[in-house]
Design an enzyme around this catalytic site. Structure first.
Site, PDB file in Angstrom:
ATOM      1  N   ARG A  62     -16.742   0.564  26.480  1.00 15.47           N
ATOM      2  CA  ARG A  62     -15.578   0.376  27.340  1.00 15.47           C
ATOM      3  C   ARG A  62     -15.536   2.038  28.054  1.00 15.47           C
ATOM      4  NH1 ARG A  62     -14.324  -1.896  22.294  1.00 15.47           N
ATOM      5  NH2 ARG A  62     -13.570  -3.615  22.438  1.00 15.47           N
ATOM      6  N   HIS A  80     -16.798  -6.782  18.913  1.00 16.21           N
ATOM      7  CA  HIS A  80     -15.910  -7.942  18.885  1.00 16.21           C
ATOM      8  C   HIS A  80     -15.439  -8.266  17.416  1.00 16.21           C
ATOM      9  CE1 HIS A  80     -16.256  -9.474  23.146  1.00 16.21           C
ATOM     10  NE2 HIS A  80     -15.493  -8.417  23.135  1.00 16.21           N
ATOM     11  N   TYR A 107     -17.652 -15.473  27.276  1.00 12.68           N
ATOM     12  CA  TYR A 107     -18.914 -15.340  28.262  1.00 12.68           C
ATOM     13  C   TYR A 107     -19.642 -16.480  28.230  1.00 12.68           C
ATOM     14  CZ  TYR A 107     -17.287 -10.650  27.915  1.00 12.68           C
ATOM     15  OH  TYR A 107     -16.417  -9.407  27.952  1.00 12.68           O
ATOM     16  N   LYS A 127     -12.239   0.468  20.078  1.00 12.41           N
ATOM     17  CA  LYS A 127     -11.109  -0.454  19.677  1.00 12.41           C
ATOM     18  C   LYS A 127     -11.079  -1.057  18.418  1.00 12.41           C
ATOM     19  CE  LYS A 127      -8.703  -4.074  22.133  1.00 12.41           C
ATOM     20  NZ  LYS A 127      -8.629  -5.075  23.242  1.00 12.41           N
ATOM     21  N   HIS A 146     -14.525  -1.736  33.864  1.00 15.46           N
ATOM     22  CA  HIS A 146     -14.721  -2.917  32.696  1.00 15.46           C
ATOM     23  C   HIS A 146     -15.370  -3.999  32.912  1.00 15.46           C
ATOM     24  CE1 HIS A 146     -13.217  -3.534  28.476  1.00 15.46           C
ATOM     25  NE2 HIS A 146     -13.076  -4.897  28.929  1.00 15.46           N
ATOM     26  N   ARG A 152     -18.704  -4.052  31.774  1.00 12.81           N
ATOM     27  CA  ARG A 152     -19.136  -4.665  30.393  1.00 12.81           C
ATOM     28  C   ARG A 152     -19.043  -6.122  30.190  1.00 12.81           C
ATOM     29  NH1 ARG A 152     -17.367  -3.393  24.877  1.00 12.81           N
ATOM     30  NH2 ARG A 152     -15.994  -4.990  24.034  1.00 12.81           N
TER      31      ARG A 152
END
Length: 347
Positions: free
Chosen positions: A149, A306, A315, A174, A280, A283
């Site tokens: 990120r 994730h 995706y 995150k 972003h 990414r």
């Protein structure tokens, strides 16, 4: 000193100012400076929108009305509305310690499900090539090459890049989680040059009586001299010194995110990429292009950090491996049907 119900504590002369109490609770929980600024901003707006009434005098009706006005008059996005709600809930629960029997009645905005914007490999190559050589170009390539990120890239410390193992450690990403991502071989030499430049800049700061950097959590107290150590310095330092908003101490922060955001936008317009690509987006491209190359989805999940595999699976829809990969049970399975010239005329 006069008593201001907006910025004073619950009891005049005894409790701290309300915003100071909010700030103290946020820092106690080690929330980021961005979360602190956002929460304080929403709490100010809520109180001012209600005639500077103290939050203790208000409740669910005022909160609901405030959030409704944000959506109807302010036209804010659902994520923004939910952020305002989170700030107000934090105020009542953690700072004022008020029971919230009306919480169940507060309607949370539903975030629409959107597919991420993904560029083709050719579009990414053209856009990255359009960024002039320098720190922004290096950071942009690093975003695409690692899937980091924007803020994870900016906050890289010199010690986080391991050239011997060809990997980069992303600290406190995150969810406050660490993870490791690959170090692109093509960027190795340029990153080593960037490291040497950052170290030389740090030596100059030390000679000038500066050279301190912000350390996370209580490390500054536990290791008083760590903020001067080379390894803790930012890999992408700012060109000028600044003052830490929490400690008031002058030091060298990382480069502003606006520098890279501006470079990406200018490059996108220059090469005429029609998709509204941002930092972003790189990414998203990293994940999609890895899957397209046959990389295992579990590996991509780990590289992206994730928590849930379902987040990574989005995706596959971009790739057309979701509903778009299913052939029509009738027409698409028939032999090719040639169109006559008469059919062409119909179009």
């Amino acid at each position: 000193m006069s008593y201001d119900p907006v910025f004073s504590g619950v009891t005049p002369g005894q409790s701290p100012r309300l915003l100071d109490a909010v700030r103290a609770q946020i820092r106690l929980r080690h929330y980021s400076i961005r979360t602190e600024q956002a929460y304080l901003g929403w709490i100010k707006r809520f109180i001012l929108a209600n005639g500077k009434r103290h939050p203790r005098e208000m409740g669910g009706d005022e909160v609901t009305e405030f959030l409704s006005r944000l959506a109807t008059e302010g036209k804010v996005a659902p994520s923004t509305q939910n952020q305002a709600l989170a700030a107000l809930l934090f105020l009542y629960r953690e700072v004022l310690q008020v029971e919230l029997p009306w919480l169940q009645d507060v309607v949370r905005a539903k975030r629409p499900k959107r597919l991420p914007i993904v560029l083709s490999v050719d579009e990414v190559a053209r856009m990255l090539s359009a960024i002039p050589e320098g720190v922004p170009a290096l950071m942009a390539r690093l975003l695409y090459g690692t899937g980091m990120r924007l803020m994870e890239c900016l906050r890289l410390r010199i010690k986080d890049v391991d050239f011997a193992r060809h990997e980069t450690c992303v600290r406190a990403g995150k969810g406050n989680k660490d993870r490791r991502v690959p170090l692109p071989v093509s960027l190795r030499e340029r990153l080593q040059q960037q490291r040497e430049w950052a170290l030389a800049l740090h030596q100059g700061d030390l000679a000038a009586g500066a050279g301190r950097v912000h350390l996370p959590h209580a490390l500054a107290r536990k290791y008083p001299e760590a903020d001067r150590q080379p390894g803790w310095q930012y890999l992408f330092p700012s060109n000028r010194l600044s003052r830490d908003p929490r400690t008031g101490r002058r030091g060298r922060h990382h480069v502003s995110e606006e520098v890279l955001q501006r470079a990406i936008k200018q490059a996108r317009l220059q090469v005429r990429v029609l998709q509204p690509a941002t930092c972003h987006t790189l990414r998203h491209c990293f994940a999609t292009h890895l899957l397209d190359a046959g990389c295992d989805i579990r590996t991509v999940q780990e590289l992206l950090g994730h928590k849930d595999i379902a987040t990574t699976q989005i995706y596959t829809h971009v790739l057309g491996r979701g509903a778009g990969a299913v052939l029509s049970p009738s027409l698409d399975r028939l032999p090719a049907l040639g169109m006559t010239s008469e059919d062409d005329d119909l179009h």
